[in-house]
Design an enzyme around this catalytic site. Sequence first.
Site, PDB file in Angstrom:
ATOM      1  N   ASP A  48      38.680  39.879  34.094  1.00  0.00           N
ATOM      2  CA  ASP A  48      39.005  39.554  35.487  1.00  0.00           C
ATOM      3  C   ASP A  48      39.588  40.785  36.170  1.00  0.00           C
ATOM      4  O   ASP A  48      40.708  41.192  35.882  1.00  0.00           O
ATOM      5  CB  ASP A  48      40.047  38.425  35.540  1.00  0.00           C
ATOM      6  CG  ASP A  48      40.495  38.167  36.974  1.00  0.00           C
ATOM      7  OD1 ASP A  48      39.661  37.737  37.780  1.00  0.00           O
ATOM      8  OD2 ASP A  48      41.676  38.446  37.302  1.00  0.00           O
ATOM      9  N   TYR A  53      42.294  46.128  42.650  1.00  0.00           N
ATOM     10  CA  TYR A  53      42.990  46.672  41.469  1.00  0.00           C
ATOM     11  C   TYR A  53      42.608  48.129  41.236  1.00  0.00           C
ATOM     12  O   TYR A  53      43.207  48.800  40.399  1.00  0.00           O
ATOM     13  CB  TYR A  53      42.669  45.870  40.198  1.00  0.00           C
ATOM     14  CG  TYR A  53      43.084  44.416  40.203  1.00  0.00           C
ATOM     15  CD1 TYR A  53      43.901  43.883  41.200  1.00  0.00           C
ATOM     16  CD2 TYR A  53      42.656  43.552  39.203  1.00  0.00           C
ATOM     17  CE1 TYR A  53      44.261  42.541  41.200  1.00  0.00           C
ATOM     18  CE2 TYR A  53      43.020  42.211  39.197  1.00  0.00           C
ATOM     19  CZ  TYR A  53      43.809  41.720  40.205  1.00  0.00           C
ATOM     20  OH  TYR A  53      44.161  40.386  40.187  1.00  0.00           O
ATOM     21  N   LYS A  78      36.965  40.374  42.655  1.00  0.00           N
ATOM     22  CA  LYS A  78      37.432  39.706  43.881  1.00  0.00           C
ATOM     23  C   LYS A  78      37.242  40.617  45.090  1.00  0.00           C
ATOM     24  O   LYS A  78      37.441  41.831  44.992  1.00  0.00           O
ATOM     25  CB  LYS A  78      38.932  39.380  43.759  1.00  0.00           C
ATOM     26  CG  LYS A  78      39.324  38.768  42.428  1.00  0.00           C
ATOM     27  CD  LYS A  78      40.785  38.383  42.356  1.00  0.00           C
ATOM     28  CE  LYS A  78      41.177  37.984  40.943  1.00  0.00           C
ATOM     29  NZ  LYS A  78      41.499  39.114  40.048  1.00  0.00           N
ATOM     30  N   HIS A 111      39.861  36.952  47.311  1.00  0.00           N
ATOM     31  CA  HIS A 111      41.152  37.193  46.661  1.00  0.00           C
ATOM     32  C   HIS A 111      42.290  36.367  47.284  1.00  0.00           C
ATOM     33  O   HIS A 111      43.238  35.967  46.594  1.00  0.00           O
ATOM     34  CB  HIS A 111      41.482  38.695  46.756  1.00  0.00           C
ATOM     35  CG  HIS A 111      42.370  39.203  45.674  1.00  0.00           C
ATOM     36  ND1 HIS A 111      42.187  40.420  45.076  1.00  0.00           N
ATOM     37  CD2 HIS A 111      43.460  38.674  45.073  1.00  0.00           C
ATOM     38  CE1 HIS A 111      43.133  40.612  44.163  1.00  0.00           C
ATOM     39  NE2 HIS A 111      43.915  39.558  44.149  1.00  0.00           N
TER      40      HIS A 111
END
Length: 297
Positions: A48, A53, A78, A111
């Site tokens: 994930d 990120y 996401k 997200h």
Amino acid sequence: MDLMSSTSFVLNNGVEIPALGFGVFQSAPEETVAAVTTALEVGYRHVDTAAAYFNEKEVGEAIRRSGLARDEVFVETKVWISDYGYEQTLHAFDKSAQKLGVEQIDLLILHQALPGEFDLTLDAYRALEELLADGAVRAIGVSNFMPEHLTRLLAETSVVPAVNQIEVHPYFRQSELLARDAEHGILSQAWSPIGGITFYRDGSHGSTLQDTTIGEIAAAHGRTPAQVMLRWHLQQGRQVIPKSVTPSRIAENADVFGFELTGDQLAAIDALDTGVRGGPEPERITRETFGREIPEA
Ligand SMILES: NC(=O)c1ccc[n+]([C@@H]2O[C@H](COP(=O)([O-])OP(=O)(O)OC[C@H]3O[C@@H](n4cnc5c(N)ncnc54)[C@H](OP(=O)(O)O)[C@@H]3O)[C@@H](O)[C@H]2O)c1
């Protein structure tokens, strides 16, 4: 040993997802290849990540280096709020797919909701529906959607999200939201499943790892607090995505299929809920305060 083979969930569109995934939030790019490599070696088959990120390239690199066939690893990412809007979100898919080095993303989710710009959120979701129809993604979903966001999304779009990825750990259970997800056949994915977001919190409900109830249950099974928390989620039907960059913990968190908590133990953990959220309040997410540019691939 393939620790993961024992368990998976079937999403509401028939796609199978491993019950245990591997989280990489706050895994620095330079640590991510090693962490994901270790995770794949010890048997995780789901990663994930998220555009926000900033480590999708490293996730993709580790998957390629593993030598596993593409269809053996379930890849989830996401779309960040800065890329919401129909065309922008279609392009966000291209950016993520290129960084990951894959043609198809297994699960692509929004997200966050943008409560103050919900039409933009809906446009982003409609782009996910288009990507699903085209076969560019195998499943679509949302994250941090509260009951009122789900109600509006379900009323104004066609595809019921396959997942809602939300903060759930023993100190913040969100039982009403879990019930709403279940009512619509949406799989709840627990983020911060071992309470990572609580570790640096002051007071009597600081770190879930130090909790005496969880500690006693762990001792009774000869297991660790993290393993007990992961078991609690799995037995209640939630998918889990624990994060670690520490090899021994990556392995520890995967070794959760060989024991069962009793009904009383599950209830004792349920009773630890404080109602206090660790992450940002979903109602207050705006592009002004949380927006950040997601670079091109
Ligand atoms: N959708 C969202 O908005 C959202 C928000 C937050 C997170 N997430 C996702 O959920 C994943 C997990 O959440 P999270 O990272 O916040 O929290 P978490 O997985 O509950 O906890 C991670 C923390 O626990 C430590 N840890 C891991 N295993 C441990 C063990 N067995 N014993 C003791 N400490 C352990 C890790 O340290 P080390 O890494 O140093 O080992 C890290 O500090 C993220 O990586 C991300 O994929 C999503």
